[in-house]
Write a protein that holds these residues in place. Structure first.
Motif, short mmCIF file in Angstrom:
data_model
loop_
_atom_site.label_atom_id
_atom_site.label_comp_id
_atom_site.label_asym_id
_atom_site.label_seq_id
_atom_site.Cartn_x
_atom_site.Cartn_y
_atom_site.Cartn_z
N VAL A 23 0.86 -1.19 0.00
CA VAL A 23 0.00 0.00 0.00
C VAL A 23 0.89 1.24 0.00
O VAL A 23 2.09 1.16 0.29
N SER A 24 0.31 2.38 -0.32
CA SER A 24 1.07 3.63 -0.37
C SER A 24 1.55 4.01 1.03
O SER A 24 0.98 3.56 2.04
N PRO A 25 2.59 4.84 1.13
CA PRO A 25 3.14 5.21 2.45
C PRO A 25 2.11 5.93 3.32
O PRO A 25 1.18 6.57 2.83
N LEU A 26 2.29 5.82 4.61
CA LEU A 26 1.46 6.55 5.57
C LEU A 26 1.78 8.04 5.48
O LEU A 26 2.93 8.43 5.23
N PHE A 79 -1.57 -5.66 8.56
CA PHE A 79 -0.53 -4.76 8.05
C PHE A 79 0.67 -4.63 8.98
O PHE A 79 1.56 -3.83 8.74
N ARG A 80 0.67 -5.42 10.05
CA ARG A 80 1.87 -5.43 10.90
C ARG A 80 2.45 -6.82 11.05
O ARG A 80 3.29 -7.06 11.91
N LYS A 81 2.00 -7.75 10.23
CA LYS A 81 2.61 -9.08 10.25
C LYS A 81 3.47 -9.26 9.00
O LYS A 81 3.29 -8.56 7.99
N LEU A 82 4.41 -10.18 9.07
CA LEU A 82 5.34 -10.38 7.96
C LEU A 82 4.60 -10.90 6.74
O LEU A 82 3.85 -11.88 6.82
N PRO A 83 4.76 -10.24 5.59
CA PRO A 83 4.05 -10.68 4.39
C PRO A 83 4.56 -12.04 3.89
O PRO A 83 5.76 -12.25 3.76
N GLY A 84 3.64 -12.96 3.66
CA GLY A 84 4.01 -14.29 3.15
C GLY A 84 3.63 -14.45 1.70
O GLY A 84 3.31 -13.49 1.00
N LYS A 85 3.63 -15.71 1.23
CA LYS A 85 3.37 -15.99 -0.18
C LYS A 85 1.95 -15.61 -0.59
O LYS A 85 1.71 -15.21 -1.73
N LEU A 86 1.02 -15.75 0.32
CA LEU A 86 -0.39 -15.48 -0.02
C LEU A 86 -0.81 -14.04 0.31
O LEU A 86 -1.99 -13.70 0.24
N HIS A 87 0.18 -13.20 0.65
CA HIS A 87 -0.13 -11.83 1.09
C HIS A 87 -0.89 -11.05 0.02
O HIS A 87 -1.91 -10.42 0.31
N GLU A 88 -0.39 -11.07 -1.21
CA GLU A 88 -1.02 -10.30 -2.29
C GLU A 88 -2.45 -10.77 -2.55
O GLU A 88 -3.35 -9.96 -2.76
N ARG A 89 -2.65 -12.10 -2.52
CA ARG A 89 -3.99 -12.62 -2.75
C ARG A 89 -4.94 -12.18 -1.63
O ARG A 89 -6.09 -11.81 -1.87
N SER A 90 -4.45 -12.21 -0.40
CA SER A 90 -5.26 -11.77 0.75
C SER A 90 -5.58 -10.28 0.64
O SER A 90 -6.70 -9.85 0.98
N LEU A 91 -4.61 -9.52 0.17
CA LEU A 91 -4.81 -8.08 0.04
C LEU A 91 -5.91 -7.78 -0.97
O LEU A 91 -6.75 -6.90 -0.76
N GLU A 92 -5.92 -8.49 -2.07
CA GLU A 92 -6.95 -8.29 -3.08
C GLU A 92 -8.33 -8.66 -2.53
O GLU A 92 -9.33 -8.02 -2.87
N ARG A 93 -8.37 -9.70 -1.70
CA ARG A 93 -9.64 -10.07 -1.08
C ARG A 93 -10.16 -8.96 -0.18
O ARG A 93 -11.35 -8.68 -0.12
N LEU A 94 -9.23 -8.32 0.54
CA LEU A 94 -9.62 -7.20 1.39
C LEU A 94 -10.19 -6.05 0.57
O LEU A 94 -11.16 -5.41 0.97
N ARG A 95 -9.59 -5.80 -0.58
CA ARG A 95 -10.07 -4.71 -1.44
C ARG A 95 -11.44 -5.02 -2.03
O ARG A 95 -12.22 -4.11 -2.29
N LYS A 96 -11.72 -6.31 -2.23
CA LYS A 96 -12.97 -6.70 -2.89
C LYS A 96 -14.05 -7.10 -1.90
O LYS A 96 -15.14 -7.49 -2.31
N GLU A 97 -13.74 -7.01 -0.60
CA GLU A 97 -14.73 -7.44 0.39
C GLU A 97 -16.03 -6.68 0.21
O GLU A 97 -16.05 -5.45 0.12
#
Length: 667
Positions: A69-72, A103-121
């Motif tokens: 995501v973009s910087p804070l 957003f404060r846990k270490l990003p893993g292999k499925l991070h991007e897929r999870s992020l897209e799910r959050l955007r589409k919730e």
């Protein structure tokens, strides 16, 4: 060529940012999250700046940037830095926990897929826009006068219960959102159980905008989705509780704080911040308007308005022109002695109200069945073995439970001390009151709303919906029933057991009592038929009831402010509380004496240091607790003192833990 040094904050007790070398092939910005080594771990940090030199001789490298995501924003960083300094905490201890866990846990292999799910919730759909009520002259004047033109503008709306403060909020939101296609609004509420109803109301008013909520009762995925929608500018309105003051926005243009007086805005663990005060600071940083609202403003906010620091607006009439202020009467229980908690006058009023087809609210600010169980034979009482307080009897579970540490045990069949079978419940909680109401009015539909009944997600909403739909005749509850609910058919409010607060050692007790009594009284008579309020008390002559009868907050506040001025209490002074914890109270108080000696050495004449004493509830979870109260002429003087005191105090060895609570609400 010298490598760049990134200044990074992490969630640790370390007060200052840590320095890390930035690899030559890594582009990273201020406000961006990154992965850094910390001891043997890898943790998420936030870059807050860069430097050419470091105070550390050996530096480790930034492992990678987290650029999902973009910087804070710089404003967000300034807010979290101010919070850390003001509340005497580490910057990272404020900033990192303010992010959702995703957003404060270490990003893993499925991070991007999870992020897209959050955007589409999927957000809750709204079928149609709700009808917009016509504003009265007072409401219209506020909407016209509040300045929304890109400058810090603090305002306080002081309006009687039912005066339509929420409708004013909605109109102000509409003005901001319609004139700026990117504008975002933060609406803060104190109580988690208010959030779903308010979100639904806001969504129905603004079906064209994405409205999200944020509170501690939500699932982590929902929190992350709401936070991301605000950060990326997709969500135009956020309705949230305390933590939402730290939400990340792309274009925040207005902050509204409903029920600004409520103590729920003050955090009682971790960084002990006051979200209302930080909302004011955030509005100042962002140079935007902020509107606080309450029927019983905190004395701090009211004094700021009287002093001209806030613009003061008043709503003196109910928004519904057919609604009437409730008629408040006192029941002198010295003469009309209660039977099972209810006087005869109160019982008659309940019967009359139910027979007329209207609803009754019984307010009792004590949950459980009985505050204590006592042996009639030897006097044994149900104390918690781990805390210096009683274990409350909960009949629904058949257990004694401590409301401080959670310790629980089945109610013994015989006295643990003498073996007697005569164990009696002493006092009344909401469960016992519910049982008595059901026995006395078997034909009535009785429901209970307190922290116990609202424990499961959605259960509070179900009870409230039932009341709104007319499926409840008598609602018994704690403070949850008093906050902001627009019950159309409540004809009677009964208030039980207020007297202990009249004589509490806490100097804020009368302010809190007046506030909650005004709030709960305001649930009656909100539609065409006049409502009635009955307060059972032994102290009918107390001034607090005189002001309540006439809904005279201003008269009450004037008296309280004068008393506070005479005794130099908040808001005419500033306070900080040092709380120490340990296994033995003697060692706790000895450590606090060391802190007192240190404070005496460095204090200025404007600082007053009191003697260390045990907390009111001295022991919790087998941990003994003591306190040291510090008072100053002003918040500026207090901050000067604490900034000098804390670094030296941290060098003192303590057998237990300790913390500083700035602007405490309880002690």
């Amino acid at each position: 060529m010298a490598k760049r040094i990134a200044n990074v904050i992490v969630d640790s007790p370390i007060r200052e940012p840590l320095d890390y070398l930035v690899p030559a092939d890594l582009e990273i910005q201020v406000g961006q999250r990154c992965l850094v080594p910390l001891g043997s771990r890898k943790v998420i940090g936030i870059v807050i700046g860069f430097s050419e030199e470091s105070r550390f001789s050996k530096l480790r490298e930034v492992i990678s940037r987290v650029d999902d995501v973009s910087p804070l924003s710089s404003g967000w960083l300034v807010l979290t830095l101010f919070s850390a300094r003001y509340y005497q905490s580490g910057w990272g201890q404020v900033a990192i926990p303010a992010l959702p866990k995703f957003f404060r846990k270490l990003p893993g292999k499925l991070h991007e897929r999870s992020l897209e799910r959050l955007r589409k919730e999927k957000k809750r759909s709204v079928k149609k826009s709700s009808e917009k009520p016509q504003l009265n002259s007072e409401q219209s004047a506020i909407v016209e006068e509040v300045q929304l033109d890109g400058a810090f503008y603090p305002a306080l709306i002081f309006g009687i219960t039912g005066s339509g403060k929420t409708e004013v909020y909605l109109h102000l939101m509409e003005k901001v959102l319609l004139r700026d296609p990117e504008a975002q609004v933060l609406l803060m509420v104190p109580e988690i159980n208010l959030t779903p109803q308010l979100v639904e109301k806001v969504q129905s008013r603004f079906p064209q905008f994405e409205v999200v909520s944020w509170n501690s009762g939500m699932a982590e995925g929902q929190k992350a989705s709401s936070w991301l929608a605000c950060h990326e500018g997709r969500a135009r309105i956020l309705v949230g509780t305390r933590l939402s003051v730290f939400a990340s926005f792309k274009s925040l243009k207005l902050i509204l704080v409903d029920e600004e007086h409520d103590p729920s805005f003050k955090s009682q663990e971790g960084v002990r911040y006051n979200a209302r005060d930080l909302a004011l600071k955030r509005a100042s940083i962002e140079q935007i308007p902020i509107v606080l609202g309450s029927a019983t403003p905190s004395l701090e906010s009211y004094k700021n308005a009287l002093d001209g620091k806030f613009k003061l607006f008043k709503l003196t009439q109910r928004a519904n022109s057919n609604a009437h202020l409730p008629q408040l009467s006192l029941v002198d229980i010295r003469k009309d002695k209660p039977i099972n908690g209810l006087s005869q006058e109160t019982a008659n009023a309940i019967t009359e109200t139910i027979n007329s087809g209207r609803q009754v609210i019984v307010f009792l600010n004590r949950r459980g069945f009985a505050p204590v169980v006592e042996c009639k034979n030897c006097g044994w009482q149900s104390t918690c073995p781990h805390c210096s307080t009683y274990a409350v009897f909960h009949k629904t579970t058949g257990r004694l439970t401590c409301h401080y540490c959670g310790w629980s045990t089945p109610l013994p069949k015989t006295c643990p001390k003498c073996g007697s079978y005569e164990l009696l419940p002493i006092g009344r909680g909401t469960q016992r009151a519910e049982e008595e109401l059901e026995t006395r009015w078997p034909e009535a539909r009785v429901s209970r709303l307190d922290q116990d009944s609202a424990r499961q997600r959605g259960s509070a909403s179900q009870v409230l919906d039932a009341v709104h739909n007319g499926d409840v005749d008598i609602l018994i509850g704690t403070q949850i029933v008093a906050k902001g609910h627009d019950f159309k058919n409540v004809g009677l409010v009964v208030v039980l057991n207020t007297d202990p607060q009249l004589f509490s050692s806490d100097y804020r007790a009368r302010e809190r009592l007046f506030s909650v009594l005004m709030q709960v009284s305001g649930r009656a008579g909100r539609d065409k038929t006049e409502g009635k309020v009955l307060i059972q008390t032994r102290y009918t002559e107390d001034d607090i009831f005189k002001h309540l009868k006439s809904q005279d907050y201003e008269g009450f506040a004037a008296g309280e402010l004068e008393a506070r001025r005479a005794s130099f209490m908040v808001p005419f002074s500033a306070q900080a509380l040092i709380v120490a914890e340990g296994k033995e109270i003697s060692s706790v108080l000895a450590f606090l004496q060391k802190l007192k000696a240190l404070a005496e050495k460095i204090k200025s004449p404007s600082i007053r240091i009191f003697e260390p004493v045990p907390l009111t509830v001295q022991k919790v979870m087998d941990i003994e607790r003591g306190q040291l109260l510090i008072e100053a002429d002003s918040k500026v003087e207090m901050q000067k003192f604490l900034n000098r005191f804390q670094p030296e105090a941290l060098s003192l060895k303590a057998k237990g833990s300790w913390y500083i609570d700035v602007d405490p609400l309880n002690y």
